[in-house]
Design an enzyme around this catalytic site. Structure first.
Site, short mmCIF file in Angstrom:
data_model
loop_
_atom_site.label_atom_id
_atom_site.label_comp_id
_atom_site.label_asym_id
_atom_site.label_seq_id
_atom_site.Cartn_x
_atom_site.Cartn_y
_atom_site.Cartn_z
N LYS A 84 29.14 22.65 25.77
CA LYS A 84 29.72 23.65 25.82
C LYS A 84 28.82 24.47 27.24
CE LYS A 84 29.29 27.68 22.13
NZ LYS A 84 29.18 27.86 20.79
N SER A 159 32.11 29.27 18.01
CA SER A 159 32.68 29.87 18.91
C SER A 159 32.27 28.53 20.09
CB SER A 159 31.63 30.75 19.20
OG SER A 159 30.26 29.78 19.53
N SER A 183 29.36 27.59 14.03
CA SER A 183 30.02 27.18 15.85
C SER A 183 30.48 26.35 16.13
CB SER A 183 29.52 28.22 17.05
OG SER A 183 29.48 29.84 16.64
#
Lengths: 495, 95
Positions: A84, A159, A183
């Site tokens: 990420k 996210s 997330s």
């Protein structure tokens, strides 16, 4: 010795892939080449990636091949890894999905990345995400949304939406993300994957771009429970670079996998059925089916109440945004990232931040600043902190009655892109089941439990007391075996 | 609680953010709705919250000198850098 095809290996468990690379039946370089082709396809189809560096990836894969040839035993030999974009990888950009960090290149690895790379993983790309980890649909990225490989008209969750889409699309078998209020777990649920957050402090936060420091944790997304447990065992451990990292021994998550559940006490979260915003009928049915599966496996299934769960969303959004308003003060155009405005120092700060942060990040900074400001602090931030402590006590009381708690990960399967973008509050309520364990620092594992009537994955979440990861992975394995999800391939998966 | 555009402006100034009129109005409306929803926390009786505090204080590392990034690495990420320092607009002026 039979040589194996990288394409075949990327369709299976990375544990078998690492074994094949480690035993010389395939090279890490050949696997990396195949993964890079898939990464490009996943980027075009779903917007899953923000940056790649194929030359660096191939160099790092060759380094793994040399380590294997030298006799090193690497648990993740040649496993393609997606990271990420709010987690640092040395020499690669980290934008955190925001324009304000445009141009920033990470000087070193996050500790969790360093541990995975030491174990033989090869970074193939940085994944798209909601800016600074703020969002539940990956629609708050400054670089465009991510689409769900199970249905590209739906969100992948957030996210860590890019990390989830990358694994669901079969571009990589392993990705990592950050989980502040869900997330990792929520996108895992919406993309048919396993996703976990550890006990707070079990995985170092060093190298994560901070959102809310008393919540932020790194976790992994994989297709199977065994792979998730393997990633945990590599990523977890003490770290002198993070004062909040636990120094106690890491629980052995491998030993309990496949263990019998006879007599284990599982509590179905009583507050789940009355969740604000409602519980989708297909999720409710999957929740009930999961309870039946656990009973059939020998668990004692009851209902348990955690009375302050209905207050978790307000508590989370007041405390996490307050921490964010402080953490994000560092983005001012002076030391790194984008810069705008030269009239004065104050103008430089103001113009850089106003141009660099997107609407959701601004909204959360304003909410957090409001909650901390004179005249409102006691009524909002102060009260929320007290309720947070009360919620932690509620969980402690619940864990005197049961060994683990089960609830849906998300109240609904993946929703349509744009469905909630005009209503921030509705978006926040998507986190109703993931924020409670985050507030109490507890470990939680999301595992696919089935599919909705229109073919979208549904995930269930096991929550345990601190250091209960071995039990949580063992419980998740039972639901995984019953769901048959491992046999299904997302329609948009690349090859 | 009503959060009006004036309060949004005040909070934005504290956070070093500049909003357009349209952004300010939209934020006022959205934050009012969000904070109204959060008023639910008042339903919890005060006596239940008495004495509650976050149980685990943030641990602190030893106050010792540690390795830091080489200047060249820091400079490479800086928007403007000269003579080993970050360059910013003039702060002190002679009147």
């Amino acid at each position: 010795m039979t040589e194996l095809s990288p394409a075949t290996l990327l369709e299976g468990s990375f544990i078998a892939l690492a074994d094949a690379v480690g035993s010389g039946r395939v090279t890490a370089r050949a696997v990396a080449e195949e993964s890079l082709v898939r990464v490009e396809k996943a980027q075009k189809a779903f917007g899953a990636f923000l940056s790649t560096d194929p030359a660096a990836t191939l160099r790092e894969a060759e380094a793994v091949d040399r380590r294997v040839a030298a006799g090193e035993r690497l648990p993740l030999a040649g496993v393609p890894l997606a990271v990420k974009d709010n987690i640092n990888v040395a020499g690669r950009p980290s934008t955190a999905g925001s324009k304000i960090l445009a141009g920033f290149v990470s000087p070193d690895h996050a500790t969790c990345v360093a541990r995975l790379v030491d174990a033989g993983a090869v970074v193939v790309g940085k994944t798209n995400c909601d800016a600074f980890g703020m969002g539940s649909s990956n629609e708050n990225s400054a670089y465009g949304p991510v689409r769900n490989p199970w249905n590209p008209a739906r969100v992948p969750g957030g996210s860590s939406g890019g990390s989830a889409a990358a694994v669901a699309a079969r571009a990589v078998p392993l990705s990592i993300g950050t989980d502040t209020g869900g997330s990792v777990r929520q996108p895992a649920a919406l993309c048919g994957l396993v996703g976990w957050k550890p006990t707070y402090g079990r995985v170092s936060r060093y190298g994560l771009i901070a959102f809310a420091s008393s919540f932020d944790q790194a976790g992994a997304l994989t297709r199977s429970v065994d792979e998730g447990a393997c990633a945990f065992s590599v990523m977890a451990g003490a770290d002198p670079k993070d004062a909040t990292a636990l120094t106690t021994p890491v629980p052995d998550v491998g030993a309990g996998l496949g263990a019998r559940l006879f007599g284990k006490r599982i509590g179905l979260l009583a507050e789940a059925s009355s969740a604000e915003g409602g519980l989708h009928a297909d999720v409710k049915a999957s929740f009930e089916k999961a309870a039946g599966t656990l009973r059939a496996a020998g668990a004692v299934v009851t209902t348990v109440s955690v009375p302050r769960v209905p207050f978790a969303v307000p508590v989370y959004y007041l405390t996490a945004t307050a921490e964010a308003s402080s953490n994000l003060a560092r983005f001012d155009g002076v030391r790194y990232g984008a810069r705008k405005g030269e009239a004065s120092l104050a103008a430089l700060y103001r113009e850089t931040r106003s141009a660099g942060f997107g609407p959701e990040v601004k909204r959360r900074i304003l909410l957090g600043t409001f909650a901390l400001s004179s005249g409102y602090h006691d009524a909002y931030y102060g009260r929320a902190q007290k309720v947070r402590a009360l919620l932690a006590r509620d969980f402690a009381a619940a864990f005197r009655e049961v060994d683990a708690i089960l609830c849906p990960t998300s109240p609904e399967p993946a929703f349509a892109l744009g469905a909630k973008t005009d209503d921030p509050l509705a978006m926040y309520l998507a986190d109703v089941f993931t924020v409670p364990p985050s507030l109490a620092g507890l470990p939680a594992v999301s595992v696919p439990s089935g599919f909705s009537r229109d073919g979208l994955p549904i995930g269930m979440q096991f929550i345990g007391p601190g250091d209960a990861e071995p039990l949580l992975f063992a419980l998740a394995r039972v639901l995984e075996d019953a769901s048959g999800v491992l046999a299904r391939r997302a329609p948009g998966a690349v090859s | 609680m009503k959060i009006d555009p004036a309060l949004v402006s005040k909070v934005a100034a504290l956070a070093s953010l500049e909003l357009t009129d349209a952004e300010r109005s939209a934020m006022a409306e959205q934050l009012t709705r969000i904070v109204d929803h959060f008023e639910a926390l008042r339903e919890i009786p005060d006596e239940l919250l008495e004495g509650e505090e976050i149980p685990r204080a943030m641990p602190l590392r030893a106050d010792a000198v540690d390795a830091c990034l080489p200047i060249a690495v820091v400079e490479a990420n800086a928007p403007e850098f000269a003579h080993g320092h970050f360059v910013v607009p003039r702060v002190v002026t002679r009147d």
